[in-house]
Design a protein around this motif. Structure first.
Motif, PDB file in Angstrom:
ATOM      1  N   LEU A  19      -3.649 -76.708   6.869  1.00  0.00           N
ATOM      2  CA  LEU A  19      -3.470 -77.302   8.203  1.00  0.00           C
ATOM      3  C   LEU A  19      -2.839 -76.545   9.149  1.00  0.00           C
ATOM      4  O   LEU A  19      -1.605 -75.918   8.482  1.00  0.00           O
ATOM      5  CB  LEU A  19      -2.833 -78.807   8.107  1.00  0.00           C
ATOM      6  N   THR A  21      -0.209 -76.561  12.323  1.00  0.00           N
ATOM      7  CA  THR A  21       0.614 -77.545  13.330  1.00  0.00           C
ATOM      8  C   THR A  21       1.359 -76.530  14.015  1.00  0.00           C
ATOM      9  O   THR A  21       1.595 -75.460  13.743  1.00  0.00           O
ATOM     10  CB  THR A  21       1.139 -78.616  12.490  1.00  0.00           C
ATOM     11  N   LEU A  29       5.044 -83.468  10.250  1.00  0.00           N
ATOM     12  CA  LEU A  29       3.624 -83.664   9.870  1.00  0.00           C
ATOM     13  C   LEU A  29       3.519 -84.073   8.516  1.00  0.00           C
ATOM     14  O   LEU A  29       2.880 -85.174   8.124  1.00  0.00           O
ATOM     15  CB  LEU A  29       2.702 -82.529  10.159  1.00  0.00           C
ATOM     16  N   LEU A  33       1.856 -87.629   7.079  1.00  0.00           N
ATOM     17  CA  LEU A  33       0.780 -87.572   5.957  1.00  0.00           C
ATOM     18  C   LEU A  33       1.025 -88.248   4.616  1.00  0.00           C
ATOM     19  O   LEU A  33       0.591 -89.053   3.935  1.00  0.00           O
ATOM     20  CB  LEU A  33       0.500 -86.186   5.662  1.00  0.00           C
ATOM     21  N   VAL A  80      -6.077 -85.604  10.718  1.00  0.00           N
ATOM     22  CA  VAL A  80      -5.206 -84.745  11.502  1.00  0.00           C
ATOM     23  C   VAL A  80      -5.582 -84.495  12.731  1.00  0.00           C
ATOM     24  O   VAL A  80      -4.622 -84.078  13.727  1.00  0.00           O
ATOM     25  CB  VAL A  80      -5.348 -83.367  10.758  1.00  0.00           C
ATOM     26  N   GLN A  83      -2.785 -86.238  14.662  1.00  0.00           N
ATOM     27  CA  GLN A  83      -1.486 -85.754  14.400  1.00  0.00           C
ATOM     28  C   GLN A  83      -1.170 -84.733  15.117  1.00  0.00           C
ATOM     29  O   GLN A  83      -0.219 -83.844  14.582  1.00  0.00           O
ATOM     30  CB  GLN A  83      -1.288 -85.639  12.835  1.00  0.00           C
TER      31      GLN A  83
END
Length: 114
Positions: A19, A21, A29, A33, A80, A83
């Motif tokens: 991921l 970010t 994050l 999660l 996601v 987020q």
């Protein structure tokens, strides 16, 4: 919905999704999660920075703005997007997933970046 915690048994290899970010947002994050029941991993490293004339040790992510989450890609994609994060994709546009245990995940991801 099968959570990543159910997928990790007896140190089996897990399918991790990378991921992206904002840098310095990895920890927030991960907390969100984890609260949603997912297993996350963000490899960290110690660095020395000069601050006010002194060397200070700080712990920072090995891959800035990147962390890994275990689980099914379709579940993670919907999660996601809410987020402020995105799944990293490979050259073919498929979500970047790595089958590994935590000890080998960083090395495998670094090889993909070469």
């Amino acid at each position: 919905m099968e959570k990543a915690n159910d997928m990790i048994t007896n140190n089996n290899r897990v399918c991790w999704h990378a991921l992206h970010t904002a840098p310095k947002s990895e920890h927030k994050l991960m907390q969100r999660l984890n609260a949603a029941g997912y297993t996350t991993f963000c490899p960290m490293q110690a660095m020395f920075v000069k601050w006010k004339g002194q060397a200070k040790e700080v712990i920072v992510p090995l891959f800035s703005g990147c962390l890994f989450v275990a689980g099914d890609a379709s579940e993670i994609t919907s999660l996601v997007s809410s987020q402020k994060a995105a799944l990293l994709v490979d050259r073919e546009g498929k979500s970047l997933s790595i089958e590994a245990d935590k000890t080998e995940l960083s090395a495998k991801f670094a090889r993909l970046l070469e």
